[in-house]
Scaffold this active site. Structure first.
Site, mmCIF file in Angstrom:
data_model
loop_
_atom_site.group_PDB
_atom_site.id
_atom_site.type_symbol
_atom_site.label_atom_id
_atom_site.label_comp_id
_atom_site.label_asym_id
_atom_site.label_seq_id
_atom_site.Cartn_x
_atom_site.Cartn_y
_atom_site.Cartn_z
ATOM 1 N N ASP A 103 -0.962 -2.478 11.600
ATOM 2 C CA ASP A 103 -0.863 -1.081 12.029
ATOM 3 C C ASP A 103 -1.682 -0.933 13.311
ATOM 4 O O ASP A 103 -2.919 -0.923 13.278
ATOM 5 C CB ASP A 103 -1.382 -0.145 10.940
ATOM 6 C CG ASP A 103 -0.431 -0.028 9.749
ATOM 7 O OD1 ASP A 103 0.324 -0.995 9.499
ATOM 8 O OD2 ASP A 103 -0.459 1.010 9.060
ATOM 9 N N LYS A 167 4.276 5.447 13.210
ATOM 10 C CA LYS A 167 3.355 6.066 12.237
ATOM 11 C C LYS A 167 2.651 7.231 12.918
ATOM 12 O O LYS A 167 2.274 7.140 14.082
ATOM 13 C CB LYS A 167 2.362 4.997 11.777
ATOM 14 C CG LYS A 167 1.234 5.474 10.863
ATOM 15 C CD LYS A 167 0.371 4.278 10.468
ATOM 16 C CE LYS A 167 -0.896 4.693 9.737
ATOM 17 N NZ LYS A 167 -1.737 3.539 9.374
ATOM 18 N N LYS A 199 6.239 6.323 9.075
ATOM 19 C CA LYS A 199 5.092 6.391 8.167
ATOM 20 C C LYS A 199 4.236 7.613 8.494
ATOM 21 O O LYS A 199 3.508 7.615 9.479
ATOM 22 C CB LYS A 199 4.247 5.117 8.272
ATOM 23 C CG LYS A 199 3.006 5.107 7.356
ATOM 24 C CD LYS A 199 2.259 3.788 7.447
ATOM 25 C CE LYS A 199 0.949 3.820 6.666
ATOM 26 N NZ LYS A 199 0.209 2.535 6.745
#
Length: 258
Positions: A103, A167, A199
């Site tokens: 991430d 995300k 996300k």
């Protein structure tokens, strides 16, 4: 998933989509042991745990190599300000320690100041260091970008540079996941024509709140779209409400404000 799904159905789906997260500043090895145990529930496993890079090797040792629970970790986190070379090094070390997913926080402050090239070069370099089957999720920090056009452009760049997921947030700023940002991001995914995941992270604490994001995704991208390969919740507090719902207990989790 249909828009008429009941709470238990939503909770079961959300469990399978959950990146159970501990990115607290004072996280300990004992907390990682507990997180790994929580990730394997009586109702099934979560999709992944999301932890600091320094704990990846420990988590891999606990979960083993055949676990259905994937290990995600964060790089360039949370500031987004580190040099590309350092972030590439973080990525390579995390993958060597056993991470399945990276991430990455984009350099959102530079991007907000007009430097698109900084975002492209960061994502491109980390993507090269994170080959398939490892997943690359790009954290846009939408609460800091604020402007819808800017969020859309960040999504477009991330998708063009090969991100597997976009995300919303680090969970470390005042405004994290919002339905408004989610709408922009999901619509941009649809417009790209590519298989890119979404996300929402930070602030999703209850099954009814999870339903709002799932319904939005189903409306924009189709009822069968939300699955672990295309949708994750980044949350530390959502699991408790999911399990309470699946167990038929009343939740003690307060609703988050949007």
């Amino acid at each position: 998933m249909t828009l008429e799904a009941n709470n238990r159905q939503i909770a079961s789906l959300a469990l399978s989509l959950l990146d159970l997260t501990d990115l607290t500043d004072d996280c300990t090895p004992e907390a990682i042991e507990a997180l790994c145990a929580k990730a394997r529930t009586s109702h099934g496993p979560v999709a992944a745990i999301c932890i600091w890079p320094r704990f990846v090797r420990q988590a891999r040792g606990i979960l083993g190599t055949q676990s259905p629970v994937r290990i995600a970790t964060v790089v360039n986190f949370p500031s987004g300000d580190l040099p590309v070379e350092q972030v590439v090094g973080e990525t390579q070390a995390a993958l060597a320690d056993g991470a399945d997913e990276i991430d990455l926080v984009i350099p959102y402050k530079a991007f907000k100041a007009g430097d698109e090239a900084a975002v492209r070069s960061m994502i491109r370099a980390v993507r090269a260091a994170c080959p398939a089957p490892a997943l690359l999720k790009t954290i846009l920090e939408t609460g800091q970008l604020q402007d819808k056009a800017l969020i859309r452009r960040a999504c477009e760049i991330a998708i063009e540079e090969g991100a597997d997921f976009i995300k919303t947030s680090t969970g470390k700023v005042t405004v994290n996941a919002t339905l408004e940002a989610a709408d922009v991001m999901l619509t941009t995914i649809r417009g790209s024509g590519k298989r890119v995941g979404f996300k929402p992270a930070g602030g999703v604490r209850t099954v009814p709140e999870a339903r709002l994001y799932l319904n939005l995704a189903a409306t924009i991208l189709g009822p069968d779209w939300p699955m672990p390969s295309t949708f994750r919740f980044g949350a530390s507090g959502l699991l408790g409400d999911i399990l309470a719902t699946l167990d038929g207990r009343e939740s003690a989790t307060p609703a988050a404000a949007y």
